[in-house]
Scaffold this active site. Structure first.
Site, PDB file in Angstrom:
ATOM      1  N   ASP A   1       0.866  -1.187   0.000  1.00  0.00           N
ATOM      2  CA  ASP A   1       0.000   0.000   0.000  1.00  0.00           C
ATOM      3  C   ASP A   1       0.900   1.233   0.000  1.00  0.00           C
ATOM      4  OD1 ASP A   1      -2.944  -0.793   0.461  1.00  0.00           O
ATOM      5  OD2 ASP A   1      -1.934  -1.952   2.001  1.00  0.00           O
TER       6      ASP A   1
ATOM      7  N   ARG B   1       4.617   2.978   3.033  1.00  0.00           N
ATOM      8  CA  ARG B   1       5.206   1.749   3.579  1.00  0.00           C
ATOM      9  C   ARG B   1       6.723   1.685   3.377  1.00  0.00           C
ATOM     10  NH1 ARG B   1       0.514   1.255   6.119  1.00  0.00           N
ATOM     11  NH2 ARG B   1      -1.123   0.167   4.961  1.00  0.00           N
TER      12      ARG B   1
ATOM     13  N   ARG C   1      -6.440  10.994   1.775  1.00  0.00           N
ATOM     14  CA  ARG C   1      -6.113   9.899   0.859  1.00  0.00           C
ATOM     15  C   ARG C   1      -6.905  10.004  -0.443  1.00  0.00           C
ATOM     16  NH1 ARG C   1      -7.432   4.661   4.102  1.00  0.00           N
ATOM     17  NH2 ARG C   1      -6.366   3.633   2.352  1.00  0.00           N
TER      18      ARG C   1
ATOM     19  N   LYS D   1      -9.446   1.401  -5.293  1.00  0.00           N
ATOM     20  CA  LYS D   1     -10.114   1.021  -4.045  1.00  0.00           C
ATOM     21  C   LYS D   1     -10.848   2.226  -3.454  1.00  0.00           C
ATOM     22  CE  LYS D   1      -5.871   1.760  -1.321  1.00  0.00           C
ATOM     23  NZ  LYS D   1      -4.778   1.121  -0.579  1.00  0.00           N
ATOM     24  N   HIS D   2     -11.877   2.073  -2.602  1.00  0.00           N
ATOM     25  CA  HIS D   2     -12.446   0.869  -1.998  1.00  0.00           C
ATOM     26  C   HIS D   2     -13.898   0.785  -2.430  1.00  0.00           C
ATOM     27  CE1 HIS D   2      -9.347   2.605   0.672  1.00  0.00           C
ATOM     28  NE2 HIS D   2      -9.023   1.359   0.984  1.00  0.00           N
TER      29      HIS D   2
ATOM     30  N   HIS E   1     -11.947  -0.638   9.529  1.00  0.00           N
ATOM     31  CA  HIS E   1     -10.905  -1.316  10.304  1.00  0.00           C
ATOM     32  C   HIS E   1     -11.427  -1.682  11.690  1.00  0.00           C
ATOM     33  CE1 HIS E   1      -8.446   0.869   7.321  1.00  0.00           C
ATOM     34  NE2 HIS E   1      -7.579  -0.114   7.481  1.00  0.00           N
TER      35      HIS E   1
ATOM     36  N   ASP F   1     -10.727  -6.011   0.448  1.00  0.00           N
ATOM     37  CA  ASP F   1      -9.929  -5.281   1.431  1.00  0.00           C
ATOM     38  C   ASP F   1      -9.475  -6.304   2.477  1.00  0.00           C
ATOM     39  OD1 ASP F   1      -8.720  -3.187   2.760  1.00  0.00           O
ATOM     40  OD2 ASP F   1     -10.537  -1.984   2.961  1.00  0.00           O
TER      41      ASP F   1
END
Length: 328
Positions: free
Chosen positions: A74, A82, A143, A173-174, A186, A259
């Site tokens: 990601d 990352r 984002r 996504k998403h 999450h 996801d």
């Protein structure tokens, strides 16, 4: 049974804890023929380390499955980064959108793609296609490319083209859109009360444009849409959302990935086994990070053996996945 194991392993994407392959991960790949890996910040120490790690992952998975691995990350930029500090980490999508020039979004996608490919990462789980149309949304925010379909479409198409020009796999996504929700999948259940017509006029516009422009992968989120499906089933487990809307209505013929299945929206209600089976029944091709991989894998095997999932359904997904891998 051995062939079924190999096919089932292609459906899964798993992670591991450190900067080197550990014995448990190697054992799982050998036993379950896992075909795909996702990397996080805890897996990345430096450019040199990441390149060596990806080489070891590819060698192991190709040896055990006969096909290359998707090595995913990601690397959206900005708040979702990352890579280590010796990489060039680009800004998040909203910052790029503020420049007003889609060329900047394309260039940043190219920069990211070149760095990832140089280290052996062949798949970026980006761009974000969510419209940030709820200021209280706790998970999308910066984002997103913006708060309107037009803004997000502009950024989306520029980024996808940048990744495509560098031959890096990417994933929108998403689906069907997390930006208007008030919760974080999450943590727990998240839903939208919008009708299909409302979604088609807003949240689904960037996905439709991505499909129209040849997107190969779409990630389905764990957002329920009861006004569309008639119940609270997350989109990632819903045949209405995956097959009827994404595939049939939007015309998407590529690879559908969930996801992360270790998120609260799934684990709070479903076992790893039940969630994996439901996702494949819904039309999903790849299952990302089940909370209990071995249970999820065995659940799929058992479902095929009992006829709950047909072999044709498995073959259909594997054919899509292998087609992409053969073209890498």
């Amino acid at each position: 049974m051995e062939e079924l194991k190999k096919m089932t392993g292609q459906h899964f994407v798993v992670g591991f804890p450190g900067t080197e392959l550990d014995e448990e991960f190697i054992r799982l790949v050998k036993k379950y023929k896992i075909g795909n890996v996702i990397l996080f910040r805890h897996n990345v120490e430096s450019k040199e380390q990441l390149k060596a790690l990806c080489g070891e992952i590819q060698e192991l998975i190709q040896q055990e499955t006969g096909h290359p691995a998707f090595i995913m990350i990601d690397q959206e930029g900005g708040v979702v980064t990352r890579l280590s500090e010796d990489f060039c980490n680009v800004p998040e999508e909203m910052a790029l959108a503020a420049s007003g020039d889609p060329e900047n979004m394309k260039i940043c996608a190219q920069i990211t793609a070149r760095q990832l490919l140089a280290c052996g990462v062949n798949f970026n789980l980006a761009p974000v296609l969510d419209i940030n149309n709820n200021a209280a949304n706790p998970v999308i925010g910066v984002r997103s490319y913006g708060d309107s379909p037009r803004a997000v479409v502009g950024g989306t198409l520029a980024a996808i083209e940048g990744y495509r020009q560098e031959n890096l796999l990417s994933c929108g996504k998403h689906f069907p859109g997390h930006g208007a929700t008030a919760g974080d999948s999450h943590e727990g259940t998240v839903s939208t009360d919008k009708s299909l017509d409302d979604l088609l006029a807003n949240e689904l516009v960037p996905f439709q444009q991505a499909v129209n422009n040849g997107a190969s992968f779409v990630m389905v989120g764990h957002i329920s849409a009861p006004a569309v499906t008639g119940d609270d089933t997350p989109a990632s487990l819903s045949s209405v959302m995956v097959t009827d809307v994404l595939r049939n209505q939007l015309g998407f013929h590529g690879v559908v990935i969930t996801d992360a299945m270790n998120m609260g929206a799934i684990t709070g209600t479903y076992s790893s086994s039940d969630a994996a089976v439901a996702a494949i029944q819904a039309g999903v091709d790849m299952i990302l990070m089940p909370e209990d991989f071995q249970s999820a894998y065995q659940g799929v095997i058992d479902a095929v053996t009992s006829g709950t999932i047909t072999e044709d359904r498995i073959n259909e997904s594997v054919a899509r996945i292998i087609k992409v891998k053969l073209g890498m």
